[in-house]
Design a protein around this motif. Sequence first.
Motif, PDB file in Angstrom:
ATOM      1  N   GLY A   1     -10.338  -7.382   7.853  1.00 28.32           N
ATOM      2  CA  GLY A   1      -9.685  -8.084   8.757  1.00 28.32           C
ATOM      3  C   GLY A   1      -9.170  -7.257   9.925  1.00 28.32           C
ATOM      4  N   LEU A   2      -8.456  -6.264   9.659  1.00 25.20           N
ATOM      5  CA  LEU A   2      -7.919  -5.435  10.866  1.00 25.20           C
ATOM      6  C   LEU A   2      -9.218  -4.875  11.637  1.00 25.20           C
ATOM      7  CD1 LEU A   2      -4.751  -3.412   9.210  1.00 25.20           C
ATOM      8  CD2 LEU A   2      -4.947  -5.204  10.944  1.00 25.20           C
TER       9      LEU A   2
ATOM     10  N   PHE B   1      -9.636  -6.136   1.607  1.00 28.52           N
ATOM     11  CA  PHE B   1      -9.478  -7.265   2.384  1.00 28.52           C
ATOM     12  C   PHE B   1      -8.833  -7.233   4.075  1.00 28.52           C
ATOM     13  CE2 PHE B   1      -7.219 -11.469   3.057  1.00 28.52           C
ATOM     14  CZ  PHE B   1      -8.248 -12.169   3.299  1.00 28.52           C
ATOM     15  N   TYR B   2      -7.515  -6.608   3.516  1.00 30.84           N
ATOM     16  CA  TYR B   2      -6.806  -6.514   4.928  1.00 30.84           C
ATOM     17  C   TYR B   2      -7.328  -5.690   5.940  1.00 30.84           C
ATOM     18  CZ  TYR B   2      -2.777  -8.995   3.040  1.00 30.84           C
ATOM     19  OH  TYR B   2      -2.315  -9.986   2.438  1.00 30.84           O
TER      20      TYR B   2
ATOM     21  N   LEU C   1      -0.487   0.669  10.015  1.00 26.71           N
ATOM     22  CA  LEU C   1      -1.607   0.089   9.385  1.00 26.71           C
ATOM     23  C   LEU C   1      -2.949   0.658   9.947  1.00 26.71           C
ATOM     24  CD1 LEU C   1      -0.350  -3.638   9.721  1.00 26.71           C
ATOM     25  CD2 LEU C   1      -0.949  -2.494   7.516  1.00 26.71           C
TER      26      LEU C   1
ATOM     27  N   HIS D   1      -5.786   2.463   7.591  1.00 22.83           N
ATOM     28  CA  HIS D   1      -7.065   1.892   7.447  1.00 22.83           C
ATOM     29  C   HIS D   1      -8.091   2.652   8.351  1.00 22.83           C
ATOM     30  CE1 HIS D   1      -6.413  -1.615   4.833  1.00 22.83           C
ATOM     31  NE2 HIS D   1      -5.163  -1.723   5.674  1.00 22.83           N
TER      32      HIS D   1
ATOM     33  N   LEU E   1      -6.792  -5.910  -2.174  1.00 22.60           N
ATOM     34  CA  LEU E   1      -6.074  -6.275  -1.141  1.00 22.60           C
ATOM     35  C   LEU E   1      -6.376  -5.259   0.285  1.00 22.60           C
ATOM     36  CD1 LEU E   1      -2.669  -7.445  -2.715  1.00 22.60           C
ATOM     37  CD2 LEU E   1      -4.462  -8.750  -1.491  1.00 22.60           C
ATOM     38  N   MET E   2      -6.097  -4.144  -0.028  1.00 25.11           N
ATOM     39  CA  MET E   2      -6.490  -3.134   0.954  1.00 25.11           C
ATOM     40  C   MET E   2      -7.862  -3.222   1.595  1.00 25.11           C
ATOM     41  SD  MET E   2      -3.782  -0.994   1.294  1.00 25.11           S
ATOM     42  CE  MET E   2      -4.762   0.431   1.897  1.00 25.11           C
TER      43      MET E   2
END
Length: 155
Positions: A40-41, A36-37, A65, A69, A33-34
Amino acid sequence: MTAEETGLRIQEALDHLADGEEQGAGEQLVRELMAFYGDGLTRLVRALPPQALGQLLDDPAVAGLLVLHDLHPEDVTARIARALASLPEPVEQLGFDPGTGGLRLRRTRSGCGCSEQDIEAALACHAPEVTAVELDRAPQLLQIGTRPPASAEVR
């Protein structure tokens, strides 16, 4: 919800999966999930004009966030300054040691204001590299009054 609160909730969920293979599966789920997000970010940050991104940097959720990341455009020194500027009371930075994560601060005026917990919360969002805060108190001013009455003088 802040990034810090979310992290604590995720850690609690992982702690419940601490038996055997469930823990590994839970950690793998979080990593996926990390990633993936984060992907996207990264695409969103690259697509935003610098001015639009700059306006979002004071938002604790967005800042958290971006830091999480490794997408925050500011270095740790600028992020520490941003966190300190968000406090209700002025605080002066005396020094930051990146090796230990220690930050020395001094209140620029005495009296009531923000607590050490307020300072730590602001730093946790904007500069999680800060792992310890040492807060020096502002020096107390010497109050000079009038001379005591003559009858109070020691003989």
